[in-house]
Design a protein around this motif. Structure first.
Motif, short mmCIF file in Angstrom:
data_model
loop_
_atom_site.label_atom_id
_atom_site.label_comp_id
_atom_site.label_asym_id
_atom_site.label_seq_id
_atom_site.Cartn_x
_atom_site.Cartn_y
_atom_site.Cartn_z
N GLY A 39 0.83 -1.20 0.00
CA GLY A 39 0.00 0.00 0.00
C GLY A 39 0.86 1.25 0.00
N ASP A 40 0.64 2.09 0.98
CA ASP A 40 1.38 3.35 1.08
C ASP A 40 2.61 3.25 1.97
OD1 ASP A 40 -0.44 4.62 -0.56
OD2 ASP A 40 -1.75 5.18 1.12
N PHE A 41 2.99 2.01 2.34
CA PHE A 41 4.14 1.84 3.24
C PHE A 41 5.19 0.92 2.62
CE2 PHE A 41 1.61 3.86 6.36
CZ PHE A 41 2.41 4.17 7.44
N TYR A 42 6.44 1.16 3.00
CA TYR A 42 7.50 0.19 2.75
C TYR A 42 7.68 -0.60 4.04
CZ TYR A 42 9.00 2.06 -1.76
OH TYR A 42 9.05 2.43 -3.07
N GLU A 43 7.48 -1.91 3.95
CA GLU A 43 7.59 -2.77 5.12
C GLU A 43 8.87 -3.61 5.03
OE1 GLU A 43 5.79 -2.60 7.66
OE2 GLU A 43 3.82 -1.84 7.09
N THR A 44 9.44 -3.92 6.19
CA THR A 44 10.53 -4.90 6.28
C THR A 44 10.12 -5.96 7.27
OG1 THR A 44 11.64 -3.58 7.99
CG2 THR A 44 12.35 -3.23 5.71
N PHE A 45 10.64 -7.17 7.07
CA PHE A 45 10.23 -8.30 7.90
C PHE A 45 11.45 -9.02 8.48
CE2 PHE A 45 7.03 -7.69 4.61
CZ PHE A 45 5.85 -7.64 5.34
N GLY A 46 11.22 -9.69 9.60
CA GLY A 46 12.25 -10.55 10.18
C GLY A 46 13.52 -9.80 10.55
N LYS A 47 14.68 -10.36 10.12
CA LYS A 47 15.98 -9.77 10.42
C LYS A 47 16.10 -8.36 9.85
CE LYS A 47 20.38 -10.32 11.77
NZ LYS A 47 20.87 -10.76 13.09
N LYS A 54 16.80 -0.48 14.32
CA LYS A 54 17.96 0.07 15.02
C LYS A 54 18.58 1.21 14.23
CE LYS A 54 19.26 -4.19 17.45
NZ LYS A 54 20.29 -5.26 17.57
N THR A 55 18.71 1.03 12.91
CA THR A 55 19.40 2.03 12.08
C THR A 55 18.58 3.29 11.90
OG1 THR A 55 20.45 0.20 10.88
CG2 THR A 55 20.57 2.38 9.87
N LEU A 56 17.26 3.11 11.69
CA LEU A 56 16.40 4.24 11.37
C LEU A 56 15.66 4.79 12.58
CD1 LEU A 56 14.82 2.81 8.08
CD2 LEU A 56 16.84 4.25 8.31
N ASN A 57 15.81 4.11 13.71
CA ASN A 57 15.11 4.52 14.93
C ASN A 57 13.59 4.56 14.71
OD1 ASN A 57 14.94 5.30 17.62
ND2 ASN A 57 15.07 7.48 17.14
N ILE A 58 13.07 3.47 14.12
CA ILE A 58 11.63 3.35 13.91
C ILE A 58 11.11 2.18 14.76
CG2 ILE A 58 11.62 4.37 11.60
CD1 ILE A 58 11.63 1.58 10.41
N VAL A 59 9.80 2.15 14.93
CA VAL A 59 9.18 1.17 15.83
C VAL A 59 9.29 -0.24 15.26
CG1 VAL A 59 7.02 0.44 16.94
CG2 VAL A 59 7.58 2.88 16.75
N LEU A 60 9.68 -1.17 16.11
CA LEU A 60 9.72 -2.59 15.76
C LEU A 60 8.52 -3.27 16.38
CD1 LEU A 60 11.43 -4.93 14.47
CD2 LEU A 60 12.41 -5.26 16.75
N THR A 61 7.70 -3.91 15.56
CA THR A 61 6.51 -4.60 16.08
C THR A 61 6.62 -6.09 15.77
OG1 THR A 61 5.28 -4.19 14.03
CG2 THR A 61 5.06 -2.57 15.80
N LYS A 62 5.69 -6.84 16.34
CA LYS A 62 5.71 -8.29 16.15
C LYS A 62 4.29 -8.79 15.94
CE LYS A 62 8.17 -12.21 18.15
NZ LYS A 62 8.92 -12.69 19.36
N ARG A 63 4.08 -9.51 14.84
CA ARG A 63 2.76 -10.06 14.58
C ARG A 63 2.44 -11.15 15.59
NH1 ARG A 63 1.77 -10.73 8.05
NH2 ARG A 63 1.47 -8.52 7.61
N SER A 64 1.27 -11.03 16.19
CA SER A 64 0.90 -12.00 17.24
C SER A 64 0.64 -13.39 16.67
CB SER A 64 -0.34 -11.49 17.97
OG SER A 64 -1.41 -11.27 17.06
N ASN A 66 2.03 -15.05 13.90
CA ASN A 66 3.18 -15.88 13.52
C ASN A 66 4.50 -15.41 14.13
OD1 ASN A 66 3.61 -13.57 12.04
ND2 ASN A 66 2.99 -14.49 10.08
N GLY A 67 4.46 -14.37 14.94
CA GLY A 67 5.68 -13.93 15.62
C GLY A 67 6.71 -13.27 14.72
N VAL A 68 6.30 -12.79 13.55
CA VAL A 68 7.23 -12.16 12.61
C VAL A 68 7.45 -10.70 12.99
CG1 VAL A 68 7.59 -11.47 10.21
CG2 VAL A 68 6.58 -13.69 10.73
N TYR A 69 8.72 -10.29 13.03
CA TYR A 69 9.03 -8.88 13.29
C TYR A 69 8.71 -8.02 12.07
CZ TYR A 69 11.56 -9.99 17.59
OH TYR A 69 11.90 -10.39 18.85
N LEU A 70 8.20 -6.81 12.34
CA LEU A 70 7.90 -5.86 11.26
C LEU A 70 8.42 -4.48 11.64
CD1 LEU A 70 5.01 -7.73 11.53
CD2 LEU A 70 4.52 -6.40 9.50
#
Length: 836
Positions: A39-47, A54-64, A66-70
């Protein structure tokens, strides 16, 4: 960043269609951070998400589920976040949605549209405006380094082959954003540079001479590499071939602007090591708010000029003819104000055309940049016409090498509008001028006659419906419609189609209006596609003219540097030095170009004379009080020699400079904590490097050698070094400053060592530093006086003076005892000799 299977983290838990698509794309780019558009976002997953957070100082979330980091950010913010990732050394693959999301379709089509690495990016928000962005490649065999450097933003391509020490210096000079090396050399390289650079590991099997040679001749479309003068550089060819392979592997297929590869020969340039660059503050000041030499010399107007100025400083010439040619051009520009000011004024209107040319090759140029290129071609032509009528043969020669680009300019101006208001890439038209395409003109005529047609349609419906105030309106979401007030609803014809109902009005369509809207939308899309096609054709027509444009950009950069040198020579009263084959150095009224800029009055800086030769004044041993200016004199001498070799005028009344192939400097003290090295260890490392690499044309600065250890060790080391330099058959010219007054007697036994000191004057209880270098030695460093000036408490100062007097008395007493002892021993010897 390092490519490694350990970094290939894919998401396997409970694959959704989206995650499955992500994994399929990620497996193709395992060593990159994949920015995945949702959509209107660039997403990154996992590692990737963890690293981005850490690099961009943005929020790290976790899908309940499957436990995947986003972790993600809005697409419109990519120019804020992407530069941070690239500058941190990451490779980034941008994966966009390639179609609009449709109802009923489970997943939209996605694909990687761009792969960026620190050394290959062309993103204007990542690369620095005035600086090169080099990608480097290294191949090592039998302790010999093959090096290659390329900047795809300017098209520059270099190769070198040399030993480890010289190779390290070249790497530091080019300061690449990314370095390609063999996997087996990873640990060795990290130890060599202490993780200073971003590296990418390449498979060992790629480092094959035949493979690399074929890559190069295929790219340049030649039968051999003899025309480039690099055919005998086996290791350099391998390193260069790896770079081309990497460019293609990172989706950089359109690199026609890399049309030449240049060989860098050590014998053509003065050697200056990292210590000297740092000690003399040539490219960077020790203090963040301080001024470096390049800042003083930089009066350039264009980014190309600044990049060339830096290359000239980093690679000073050893060719007297080329140096003198630069002098002649600068002198002519100093004399002829009219032509200098004319060139400067034209340069002010010229952007970074080196990078615009590169965008042509990459087919990533905007209409606005294309028109700017047309204007630049005209300005360059005006400069050419001006300088070929001067009386200076070197300027005329430069003017004649500027190639005619009128045809290029004509193609541009007969294709696109002057000052096009929109960029084609944004889906807007109105770029291609009328008359280029009849099909385009006809569709435009239809498209831009909307008002007339709509007025006719509106009049027709007014007559048929009897609604006198009927109007056609437009909304960017709902399109065209008739808007009817509630009080006139009874007049609405039955064939009208209701589109929207509001509180005070209703909106309707007719078949005619609906069909016309569809035609308009098709026309707008057709105009966009036609304009894009015509503009792409224009770009392809210009591809064959890239070499011409690059030639002119290079000449423009040279003129920019010449004007910069002449402007500062006039402003700062620099003179043309005499460069010669002899080793003599004679500087009269020399000044430090950086320090004198800090004075308000032009005449405040105290100039000094320096004379060195191999016959009777090879080494000047300079003593003087703290803060008197010893280090400044050492530094200014080296800087004047450097400036003379880059072709610049120098801050002096007269300067005769013998050709110098190396400048070594051991000035200042600091700890290298990262390596566990003390100030003294660093000092000895740098001094060892100097003593082991001197030549007969070297110039050496040694400032207070031995001060990092105890006095007797320091004196012993300092005297031994002076003796070594004096007795060495190469006889390198040397300036040696010291506080060890015990060394003042050295000239008695070493005939080419001369004592000099910085004069002072005592008025009552105050000391005035005269800043003047005069023959003879100085016996007092005035350390306690300097401490007093610094604000040390009076009680401490008084005690220090008392201790100093005690130490002097002890020394005097010791010397007297020694003399008596020597006298007594001589009497005994004489007595026994008489007995015999």
């Amino acid at each position: 960043m390092i490519n490694s299977k350990k970094n290939n983290h894919f998401i396997e838990k409970k694959e959704t269609p989206l995650i499955k698509q992500y994994n399929n794309i990620k497996i193709q780019y395992p060593d990159t951070i994949l920015l995945f558009q949702v959509g209107d976002f660039y997403e990154t997953f996992g590692k990737d998400a963890v690293l981005c957070s850490k690099t961009l100082n943005i929020v790290l979330t976790k899908r309940s589920k499957n436990g995947v980091y986003l972790a993600g950010f809005p697409c419109h913010s990519i120019n804020n976040y992407l530069p941070k990732l690239i500058r941190s050394g990451f490779r980034v693959a941008i994966c966009n949605q390639l179609e609009e999301a449709k109802k009923g379709k489970n997943i939209v089509k996605r694909g990687v549209v761009e792969l960026m690495t620190p050394g290959t990016t062309m993103n204007e928000h990542v690369i620095k405006h005035k600086f090169n962005n080099f990608l480097a490649s290294i191949f090592i065999e039998n302790n010999i380094f093959g090096l290659s450097f390329v900047d795809i933003s300017t098209g520059e391509f270099f190769t070198i082959e040399d030993n480890q020490e010289i190779a390290i210096q070249y790497i530091n000079n080019f300061n690449p954003s990314e370095i390609l090396i063999q996997k087996k050399y990873y640990q060795f390289f990290n130890n060599l540079f202490q993780k200073k650079y971003h590296i990418f590991l390449m498979e060992d099997y790629l480092y094959n001479y035949s493979f690399a040679y074929e890559k190069l001749v295929s790219h340049f479309q030649t039968n051999s590499l003899k025309g480039f003068g690099i055919h005998d550089l086996k290791l350099g060819i391998i390193a260069s071939g790896i770079i081309l392979f990497y460019l293609y592997d990172t989706l950089h297929f359109k690199i026609k602007h890399i049309s030449n590869i240049k060989r860098i020969k050590r014998k053509n340039f003065m050697y200056i090591n990292d210590y000297t660059f740092r000690n003399l503050e040539i490219l960077k000041s020790f203090d963040n708010e301080g001024v470096s030499l390049i800042q003083v010399l930089d009066h350039t107007i264009t980014p190309m000029g600044y990049r060339l100025l830096k290359k000239w400083i980093v690679f000073p010439l050893l060719n007297i003819f080329r140096i003198k040619k630069r002098y002649h051009i600068i002198q002519e520009l100093c004399i002829d104000d009219e032509i200098r000011i004319f060139i400067i004024n034209k340069l002010k209107n010229i952007p970074d055309i080196e990078r615009i040319i590169s965008k042509i090759a990459l087919e990533n140029i905007s209409p606005k940049e294309m028109f700017t290129l047309h204007q630049s071609i005209n300005y360059i032509k005006e400069i050419r016409n001006k300088i070929i009528i001067t009386k200076n043969k070197h300027l005329i020669e430069i003017g004649k090498t500027i190639q005619d680009c009128d045809e290029i300019s004509k193609k541009i101006i007969t294709t696109i509008y002057q000052y096009p208001p929109y960029q084609i890439e944004k889906g807007k038209g109105n770029v291609i001028i009328e008359g280029v395409s009849k099909e385009l003109d006809d569709i435009r005529l239809f498209y831009f006659s909307q008002k007339e047609y709509l007025n006719q349609l509106c009049s027709k419906e007014q007559r048929n419906s009897g609604i006198s105030n009927l109007k056609i309106k437009f909304h960017k979401i709902y399109g065209y419609f008739f808007e009817i007030k509630n009080k006139e609803k009874q007049k609405i014809p039955k064939h009208w189609i209701q589109k929207q109902k509001l509180s005070n009005c209703e909106r309707y369509l007719t078949e005619d209006l609906k069909n016309y809207e569809l035609q308009i939308l098709n026309a707008e899309q057709t105009i966009f596609l036609l304009e894009k096609k015509i503009f792409s054709t224009l770009i392809r027509k210009l591809l064959n003219s890239i070499k011409k444009l690059q030639n002119n950009a290079t000449i423009l950069a040279e003129l920019d540097v010449y004007c910069s040198f002449s402007s500062i020579a006039i402003e700062k009263n620099y003179i043309k030095p005499v460069i010669c084959e002899s080793s003599d150095i004679r500087i009269l009224g020399g000044r430090h170009p950086v320090i004198e800029c800090q004075f308000i009055s032009k005449n405040s800086y105290i100039p000094n004379d320096i004379y060195l030769n191999k016959k009777n004044q090879q080494i000047l041993m300079i003593t003087g009080p703290n803060m008197s200016g010893k280090s400044a004199i050492l530094r200014q001498t080296a800087i004047i020699i450097l400036m003379a070799h880059i072709g610049s005028f120098v801050p002096a009344q007269y300067a005769k400079i013998g050709l110098t192939d190396k400048i070594f400097s051991r000035v200042g003290g600091y700890d290298n904590i990262s390596l566990g090295e003390s100030t003294f260890m660093v000092e000895m490392n740098e001094t060892a490097n100097i003593l082991n690499n001197i030549t007969e044309k070297s110039f050496i600065l040694l400032d207070e050698i031995g001060r990092g250890t105890n006095t007797y060790d320091g004196i012993s080391i300092a005297q031994s070094i002076i003796e070594f330099l004096h007795e060495n058959k190469l006889r390198p010219l040397t300036l040696f400053s010291t506080h060890y007054h015990e060394l003042n007697n050295i000239p008695i036994s070493l005939k080419r060592v001369k004592n000099y000191h910085i004069s002072t004057k005592k008025i009552k209880n105050n000391i005035i530093f005269m800043r003047k270098l005069i023959p003879g030695s100085c016996d007092n460093s005035l350390g306690i006086y300097v401490a007093k000036m610094a604000g040390i408490p009076i009680k401490v100062i008084s005690r220090a003076e008392h201790i100093l007097q005690m130490l002097k008395n002890k020394r005097i007493s010791f010397v007297k005892k020694e003399k008596k002892s020597i006298s007594f021993m001589k009497k005994i010897q004489n007595f026994f000799s008489k007995k015999k």
